[in-house]
Design a protein around this motif. Structure first.
Motif, short mmCIF file in Angstrom:
data_model
loop_
_atom_site.label_atom_id
_atom_site.label_comp_id
_atom_site.label_asym_id
_atom_site.label_seq_id
_atom_site.Cartn_x
_atom_site.Cartn_y
_atom_site.Cartn_z
N ASP A 158 0.71 -1.37 0.01
CA ASP A 158 -0.11 -0.20 -0.14
C ASP A 158 0.89 1.10 0.02
O ASP A 158 0.30 2.33 0.32
N GLY A 159 2.06 0.95 -0.28
CA GLY A 159 3.12 2.39 -0.39
C GLY A 159 3.48 2.96 1.12
O GLY A 159 3.88 4.06 0.89
N ALA A 160 3.38 2.38 2.06
CA ALA A 160 3.77 2.52 3.29
C ALA A 160 4.23 1.21 4.17
O ALA A 160 3.81 0.30 4.02
N ILE A 161 4.91 1.66 5.16
CA ILE A 161 5.39 0.74 6.22
C ILE A 161 4.63 0.95 7.27
O ILE A 161 4.36 1.81 8.26
N THR A 162 3.56 -0.42 7.65
CA THR A 162 2.75 -0.34 8.64
C THR A 162 2.55 -1.66 9.55
O THR A 162 3.44 -2.34 9.07
N ALA A 163 1.85 -1.77 10.43
CA ALA A 163 1.72 -3.14 11.10
C ALA A 163 1.43 -4.18 10.28
O ALA A 163 1.55 -5.37 10.69
N ALA A 164 0.87 -3.77 9.18
CA ALA A 164 0.30 -4.93 8.12
C ALA A 164 1.79 -5.66 7.47
O ALA A 164 1.47 -6.56 6.65
N ASP A 165 2.80 -4.91 7.42
CA ASP A 165 3.97 -5.38 6.66
C ASP A 165 4.74 -6.16 7.77
O ASP A 165 5.07 -6.21 8.55
N THR A 166 5.28 -7.51 7.08
CA THR A 166 5.70 -8.32 7.93
C THR A 166 7.28 -8.69 7.27
O THR A 166 7.49 -8.63 6.04
N MET A 167 8.23 -9.15 8.22
CA MET A 167 9.59 -9.91 7.98
C MET A 167 9.51 -11.21 8.31
O MET A 167 9.39 -11.24 9.58
N PRO A 168 9.46 -12.13 7.38
CA PRO A 168 9.57 -13.42 7.99
C PRO A 168 10.87 -13.75 8.78
O PRO A 168 11.78 -13.25 8.67
N SER A 169 10.56 -15.08 9.35
CA SER A 169 11.49 -15.54 10.34
C SER A 169 12.80 -15.69 9.37
O SER A 169 12.59 -16.39 8.25
N THR A 170 14.04 -15.60 9.60
CA THR A 170 15.30 -15.63 8.83
C THR A 170 15.25 -14.46 7.56
O THR A 170 16.06 -14.64 6.91
N GLY A 171 14.32 -13.71 7.66
CA GLY A 171 14.38 -12.69 6.64
C GLY A 171 15.46 -11.85 6.60
O GLY A 171 15.83 -11.59 7.95
N VAL A 172 16.10 -11.37 5.67
CA VAL A 172 17.18 -10.52 5.77
C VAL A 172 17.14 -9.21 4.88
O VAL A 172 16.55 -9.43 3.64
N ILE A 173 17.27 -8.10 5.22
CA ILE A 173 17.32 -6.86 4.46
C ILE A 173 18.62 -6.35 4.54
O ILE A 173 19.31 -6.43 5.56
N THR A 174 19.46 -6.10 3.44
CA THR A 174 20.66 -5.58 3.38
C THR A 174 20.65 -4.11 2.77
O THR A 174 20.19 -3.78 1.55
N VAL A 175 21.02 -3.08 3.48
CA VAL A 175 21.06 -1.82 3.01
C VAL A 175 22.42 -1.15 2.84
O VAL A 175 23.38 -1.37 3.57
N ASN A 176 22.83 -0.55 1.74
CA ASN A 176 24.12 0.07 1.12
C ASN A 176 23.79 1.56 1.60
O ASN A 176 23.03 2.12 0.61
#
Length: 734
Positions: free
Chosen positions: A710-728
């Motif tokens: 929906d174009g925003a980060i809210t409580a409805a957005d999930t990161m699964p177990s072992t999910g990884v996000i890499t930011v440079n």
């Protein structure tokens, strides 16, 4: 010399025109933070910090010598040019001295200069004077005809040599400007004193400039020259012209109109345990009479050779219809004369029990007037077979103990006058029955539904504590049937497990292990799959144990727990009677498999080896969900002023104090759209985001919103177990 960083510093540190950026040795510290909702309750906001990464700014020296009071830098030793504003022929008004008159006592011309530290470290600069001159007719002056020069520190910067203003005899250390203050601390004011020769030629011109030697960063080679000399094109000359007095005898006013008036020319001015199992199948079934009918399939009938009494051990069945046991027996005439024998039916039978007497071929026998069943006349030494059919209510599924059913059949001889049985036979039915369930005192209760909570990754346990990785359920088998029996037991639960490498979640069946319970209710001996023989009326206490693997997924999703049902089954090894207890449940706690639930590892890339003002610092932030459950509302933040906690205690990030935002990029191993937000404003698609002119905070998150971004980060957005996000993340050192 003109600083190559001057324009950058003007842009980044307003108010410090000469500053070359962040001072050498300054630690630039960076702590990334993650924000998310606690998966334990699904409502509490939580944060997690990365390790602190510190970059120490390297020296990038530089200096310049300027006219004081002006930013115009550099001129050349040529005569003043009327209207010039820089370069050749340009002299600020205070640096153009005309009509200087030499004296025998010594004439001094003092001009003020500023030594500017255009680098980011203390720079010791030595000064020499570049002096040249020429006569009024253009002939170069040399030797004693040239002035001598001295340099003094000007402590109050007023351009006047006063007590305390010492003459320079060595290098001057120019301090470093503090970019966080409005003033410029990176300056030293000096006074150049030009001592005019007593015999300076009339009308001669002098050009005098301080020339500095110090440390200078050379951009072209990315090296530092420790003894860099200002080039001749970057000197700031003071211009001096010696007076050319002209004295003449002038006649009185012209009284002769024919003589013209002569007007001489005027010079113009220039401006960064259990026992062995006994199997009931060892009972030996009796042989059927030759030619006689078979007994009920699966029923074992034991015959007492002394009395002829029979005992049946019927199996269980899966239907609720009454159960039937058929006994086959015979009456023998041991007398010397024929005998008309009758069978006397039983009395006092349990409710619902029916006994039917049939002849040896299974045909009904018509009772006589007394209600007895005649078998006919039996010759001496002869025998007549008969059958006893016992029908009784099916005991399966009940919890009430089932006693043996004894059926006594009397046999009366017709060769006596009474109706009293001369003998009798007992036909006993021993129905099977059992209760299997959670231990409840001296019995078992299948309807109880205890829940056990486990913590993956902790040691296994044998008690019912909710703090280890084992679920323990006290269970019991109560033999409520009429014969001893052993039982097979088995159980399982299907849990979700997380592949620690791929994050893939799959089902895994975990078997229940059963142990005998000791007097304290604790497991003892080896695990059982078949029990010892349990006598009628006896309770066998067991302990069911489920060990959960370290990678078990939590049953808690966003604060809502969904316990797992445990399937448990029992079967009689002879009777085949089956029982189950499928309502016990298992709860798997939310745990993390790493140093923290949300683990953030921050590193700097090799590109940070040259941490100079104007260069970039490149950070890589890798955030991983180590929880065995998904987390909601997750995003990463880069900002200054983060107060360190845990291992970061005692530190505060200052990234945006000494560096400016340049760029951000990200990737994930789970589905969703990457978004970025600057200064807590609106979320934007990361790939097409526009940053404001000044950035003090950067947030990065993944928008999946249950499959509908929906174009925003809210409580409805999930990161699964072992999910990884890499930011440079890249910033530029101020």
């Amino acid at each position: 010399m003109k600083s190559p960083l001057l324009s950058l510093v003007v842009a980044l540190a307003a108010g410090s025109a000469a500053a070359a950026g962040t001072p050498a040795g300054t630690p630039i510290s960076n702590i990334a933070t993650a924000s998310f909702i606690d998966p334990n309750d699904g409502t509490t906001p939580k944060t997690s910090q990365s390790n602190i990464v510190t970059t120490t700014v390297l020296p990038k020296p530089g200096f310049d010598v300027n006219f004081s009071g002006t930013t115009v830098d550099g001129n050349t030793p040529v005569a003043p040019v009327t209207g010039a504003t820089s370069g050749a022929g340009y002299y600020p008004a205070d640096y153009m001295k005309k009509d200087v008159v030499p004296t025998t006592a010594g004439t001094n011309v003092d001009t003020k200069y500023t030594l500017v530290n255009t680098g980011n470290n203390i720079n010791p600069v030595s000064l020499v004077a570049d002096v040249s001159g020429k006569t009024a007719t253009g002939i170069a002056l040399t030797g004693p005809a040239l002035p001598t020069v001295e340099y003094y520190l000007d402590l109050n910067g007023n351009g006047v040599i006063e007590p305390g203003d010492t003459q320079l005899t060595g290098p001057v250390s120019i301090p470093v400007d503090d970019p966080l203050t409005p003033g410029d601390e990176g300056k030293v004011t000096i006074i150049q004193r030009i001592k005019i020769p007593t015999l300076a030629p009339k009308g001669s011109e002098y050009f005098v400039s301080p020339q500095g030697t110090g440390q200078q960063y050379i951009t072209a080679t990315s090296t530092t020259d420790p003894a860099y000399v200002e080039p001749s094109t970057d000197l700031q000359y003071t211009y001096i012209k010696i007076a050319n007095p002209s004295v003449d005898i002038v006649p009185p006013a012209d009284t002769d109109p024919s003589t013209p008036t002569i007007t001489p020319p005027v010079p113009g001015t220039v401006p960064g345990t259990g026992g062995p199992v006994t199997d009931p199948n060892t009972y030996v079934p009796p042989a059927n009479p030759p030619g006689g009918p078979a007994t009920t399939p699966g029923t074992i009938v034991a015959i007492d050779p002394a009395t002829g009494d029979q005992t049946a051990y019927p199996p269980a069945d899966t239907n609720p219809a009454p159960d039937v046991v058929t006994f086959v027996s015979q009456v023998t005439n041991n007398g010397t004369i024929p005998d008309a024998v009758v069978l006397i039916p039983p009395t006092g039978l349990p409710p619902g029990t029916i006994v039917t007497l049939l002849d040896g071929n299974g045909n009904p026998i018509t009772p006589d007037a007394n209600g007895n069943f005649p078998l006919g006349v039996i010759a001496p030494g002869g025998s007549v077979p008969f059958r006893v059919i016992v029908t009784y209510p099916d005991p399966d599924g009940g919890t009430t103990p089932i006693p043996s059913i004894p059926v006594i059949i009397g046999v009366d001889s017709g060769n006596d006058p009474d109706l009293t049985p001369n003998t009798s036979g007992t036909f006993t039915v021993n129905p099977p029955n059992v209760i299997f369930g959670d231990t409840n005192g001296s019995t078992a209760t299948p309807t109880n539904f205890p829940n056990e909570t486990v913590v993956p990754g902790t040691p296994t346990g044998t008690g019912t504590a909710q703090t280890d990785s084992s679920a323990v359920f006290p269970m019991s088998i109560v033999n409520t049937g009429a014969y001893p029996e052993s039982y097979t037991i088995a159980g399982s639960v299907t849990i979700k497990v997380i592949n620690p490498n791929t994050g893939v979640i799959s089902d895994q069946v975990i078997s229940v292990m059963y142990y005998l319970a000791d007097v304290n209710g604790n497991p003892t001996g080896p695990a059982l799959t078949t029990t010892s023989v349990v006598a009628p009326g006896v309770q066998l206490k067991l302990v069911a144990v489920i060990n959960v693997p370290i990678n078990a997924a939590s049953t808690n999703a966003n604060g809502v727990n969904t316990p797992l049902l445990i399937s448990q089954a029992l079967a009689g090894t002879f009777s085949g009677i089956a029982r189950s207890d499928n309502n016990d449940t298992l709860t798997i706690s939310v745990v993390n498999s790493g140093p923290s639930g949300i683990e953030i590892a921050k590193t700097q890339t090799s590109a940070n080896s040259n941490a100079l003002p104007g260069n970039d610092i490149q950070y890589q932030i890798v955030a991983k969900n180590n929880f065995n459950a998904q987390v909601r509302g997750f995003f990463l933040t880069e900002q200054g002023g983060v107060v360190g906690t845990g291992t970061n205690t005692g530190t505060t990030s200052n990234m945006f104090t000494y560096s400016t935002y340049k760029s951000v990029a990200a990737s994930t191993n789970f589905a969703g759209n990457l978004l970025v937000r600057f200064n807590s404003a609106a979320w934007q698609p990361l790939a097409a985001a526009t940053a404001p002119a000044t950035v003090t905070r950067v947030d990065v998150g993944v928008d999946n919103n249950a499959g509908t971004p929906d174009g925003a980060i809210t409580a409805a957005d999930t990161m699964p177990s072992t999910g990884v996000i890499t930011v440079n993340f890249t910033t530029t050192i101020k």
